[in-house]
Design a protein around this motif. Structure first.
Motif, PDB file in Angstrom:
ATOM      1  N   SER A 106       0.845  -1.194   0.000  1.00  0.00           N
ATOM      2  CA  SER A 106       0.000   0.000   0.000  1.00  0.00           C
ATOM      3  C   SER A 106       0.884   1.249   0.000  1.00  0.00           C
ATOM      4  N   SER A 107       0.320   2.359  -0.449  1.00  0.00           N
ATOM      5  CA  SER A 107       1.066   3.617  -0.468  1.00  0.00           C
ATOM      6  C   SER A 107       1.564   3.987   0.921  1.00  0.00           C
ATOM      7  N   ARG A 108       0.727   3.743   1.917  1.00  0.00           N
ATOM      8  CA  ARG A 108       1.117   4.077   3.287  1.00  0.00           C
ATOM      9  C   ARG A 108       2.305   3.247   3.733  1.00  0.00           C
ATOM     10  N   ARG A 109       2.279   1.943   3.426  1.00  0.00           N
ATOM     11  CA  ARG A 109       3.369   1.074   3.872  1.00  0.00           C
ATOM     12  C   ARG A 109       4.671   1.392   3.130  1.00  0.00           C
ATOM     13  N   ILE A 110       4.572   1.692   1.833  1.00  0.00           N
ATOM     14  CA  ILE A 110       5.777   2.038   1.071  1.00  0.00           C
ATOM     15  C   ILE A 110       6.371   3.340   1.604  1.00  0.00           C
ATOM     16  N   ALA A 111       5.518   4.328   1.865  1.00  0.00           N
ATOM     17  CA  ALA A 111       6.006   5.590   2.415  1.00  0.00           C
ATOM     18  C   ALA A 111       6.675   5.371   3.768  1.00  0.00           C
ATOM     19  N   ALA A 112       6.113   4.477   4.571  1.00  0.00           N
ATOM     20  CA  ALA A 112       6.687   4.204   5.880  1.00  0.00           C
ATOM     21  C   ALA A 112       8.039   3.508   5.775  1.00  0.00           C
ATOM     22  N   MET A 113       8.273   2.799   4.659  1.00  0.00           N
ATOM     23  CA  MET A 113       9.540   2.095   4.484  1.00  0.00           C
ATOM     24  C   MET A 113      10.659   2.995   3.982  1.00  0.00           C
ATOM     25  N   ARG A 114      10.332   4.172   3.488  1.00  0.00           N
ATOM     26  CA  ARG A 114      11.348   5.022   2.880  1.00  0.00           C
ATOM     27  C   ARG A 114      12.537   5.300   3.795  1.00  0.00           C
ATOM     28  N   PRO A 115      12.329   5.687   5.070  1.00  0.00           N
ATOM     29  CA  PRO A 115      13.492   5.919   5.935  1.00  0.00           C
ATOM     30  C   PRO A 115      14.393   4.691   6.056  1.00  0.00           C
ATOM     31  N   ALA A 116      13.797   3.505   6.113  1.00  0.00           N
ATOM     32  CA  ALA A 116      14.598   2.280   6.218  1.00  0.00           C
ATOM     33  C   ALA A 116      15.407   2.057   4.949  1.00  0.00           C
ATOM     34  N   VAL A 117      14.791   2.312   3.777  1.00  0.00           N
ATOM     35  CA  VAL A 117      15.516   2.153   2.512  1.00  0.00           C
ATOM     36  C   VAL A 117      16.646   3.169   2.427  1.00  0.00           C
ATOM     37  N   GLU A 118      16.378   4.402   2.819  1.00  0.00           N
ATOM     38  CA  GLU A 118      17.421   5.434   2.801  1.00  0.00           C
ATOM     39  C   GLU A 118      18.589   5.053   3.705  1.00  0.00           C
ATOM     40  N   ALA A 119      18.271   4.499   4.875  1.00  0.00           N
ATOM     41  CA  ALA A 119      19.331   4.089   5.799  1.00  0.00           C
ATOM     42  C   ALA A 119      20.161   2.958   5.206  1.00  0.00           C
ATOM     43  N   MET A 120      19.508   2.012   4.525  1.00  0.00           N
ATOM     44  CA  MET A 120      20.250   0.923   3.882  1.00  0.00           C
ATOM     45  C   MET A 120      21.167   1.461   2.796  1.00  0.00           C
TER      46      MET A 120
END
Length: 407
Positions: A106-120
């Motif tokens: 979902s858009s909400r879940r993908i948006a919530a994952m962005r900080p984790a992806v940026e950190a990786m």
């Protein structure tokens, strides 16, 4: 009309562009040999879109492909047609399985994952920066692989000690040079690892998609849980599709930018965005060249007078369609400023890839971070020496050696 003999697809994918041109020259659809299985390769984008949205085309081999029983026993790509997930489901069964998986993307879940992806991304770039400056770095190994594995493992709850095993076995799924015996051994090992993941998450559930699917109930089926095969194969689909394909898009985008300084300058100047680069990469060098298989539920007449007979297999040749001159006139040219950005890299219709927004996010963040951190990055070998992955499905390179800094 007389039919041409089936065009034999190269299992090693040695010269993909020549192969795609040959398919287009044979017409909107043509018979091909896919590791011994005959199918119709569809390379015309309009026809392919039509078939991908038609109820007369199924992905359920058990129900609609007479060749299924033989293929399961002898075909190296048997796993691609035998899995029981939304990848091979048709009609109401597909809608049921897709509804269970959709919340993960979902858009909400993908948006919530962005900080984790940026950190990786930051962590991987820090690792690259610490490597000896005078030595070449295999960017596929050090960036294109670990980022998608980290992201999909985060989403699916894959423990750290299982990630490398998943990578090796998923690579085997896409390797079309394996013998039937090797492919079967790979499948057995992959399912054993999948069962291990399910046992891990069943014993210690968390806020991840594996745990959610284990607990999922189908409201339209008296609240019953997913069947064991559906659970395993749904997890397999999400992990493999969310990993291998994104690796290839990062790989291909980097190669293009390192061989097209004009495109790189367009990004630097702000004439195009990183998202534009991602979208043109998906069109120009999609992660998947051919996707097995679909099947004709009834006879399907073609524009050139041929007919795909009921029960015959259909191969979606996405890469050939993406470069069709009737769709994108200068289709062989990479142009991030292209105004018509349509492509079929994520499929089309009801089977359109649910993970497309996450993949786009990963690739854009990886490219932005890489070229910001290492503005002098360049290939360590001539572009002509880059070797394709040994696959008629997967579209990437075996290695991507670069120097991160100017000599």
């Amino acid at each position: 009309m007389s039919q041409l003999p089936p065009y034999v697809l190269d299992p090693a994918g040695t010269d993909r562009h020549a192969e795609h041109r040959a398919l287009r020259e044979r017409g909107p659809a043509t018979r091909v040999d896919v590791l011994g299985v005959e199918a119709w390769s569809v390379s015309d984008p309009l026809l392919l879109k039509q078939l991908l949205t038609s109820p007369d085309v199924s992905k359920d081999a058990r129900a609609h492909w007479p060749g299924f029983a033989k293929a399961v026993d002898t075909w190296p790509l048997a796993l691609w047609v035998a899995v029981e997930s939304m990848f091979t489901a048709y009609g109401a069964q597909h809608r049921k399985l897709r509804r269970l998986v959709a919340p993960a993307f979902s858009s909400r879940r993908i948006a919530a994952m962005r900080p984790a992806v940026e950190a990786m991304v930051t962590g991987l770039l820090d690792h690259l920066a610490a490597l000896p400056a005078h030595e070449p770095v295999d960017l596929r190994q050090e960036l294109a692989y670990p980022l998608p594995i980290g992201v999909i493992s985060h989403l699916m709850g894959v423990p750290d000690d299982q990630r490398n095993d998943f990578r090796e076995l998923v690579d085997g799924v896409f390797d079309t040079t394996l013998t039937p015996e090797q492919a079967q051994d790979n499948t057995v090992a992959l399912y054993a690892l999948m069962d291990q993941l399910i046992a891990t998450r069943r014993g210690a559930p968390g806020d991840d998609m594996t745990s959610l699917l284990i607990a999922a109930r189908d409201d339209e089926n008296d609240g019953a849980q997913l069947k064991p095969a559906e659970l395993r194969d749904t997890l397999l689909l999400m992990i493999s599709a969310g990993y291998e394909t994104t690796v290839n898009v990062i790989d291909q985008a980097v190669v293009t930018l390192l061989t097209r300084p004009d495109q790189r300058e367009m990004v630097r100047s702000g004439a195009v965005t990183w998202e534009d680069v991602v979208e043109e990469t998906l069109r120009h060098e999609p992660a998947v060249k051919h996707l097995p298989l679909r099947y004709a539920v009834t006879d399907i007449p073609l524009p050139d007078g041929q007919t795909i007979a009921r029960g015959e297999a259909i191969l979606a040749s996405y890469a050939a369609a993406n470069r069709h001159p009737d769709w994108h006139g200068d289709a062989d040219t990479f142009d991030a400023a292209r105004t018509v950005k349509d492509h079929l890299a994520f499929g089309h219709g009801v089977h359109f890839c649910l993970g497309a927004p996450l993949a786009r996010l990963e690739v854009a963040l990886a490219l932005r971070g890489l070229f910001d951190r290492f503005p002098d990055i360049h290939l360590a070998v001539p572009a002509g020496e880059l070797r394709p992955t040994a696959s008629l499905i997967s579209n990437g390179h075996q290695r991507l050696p670069v120097y991160l800094r100017a000599r």
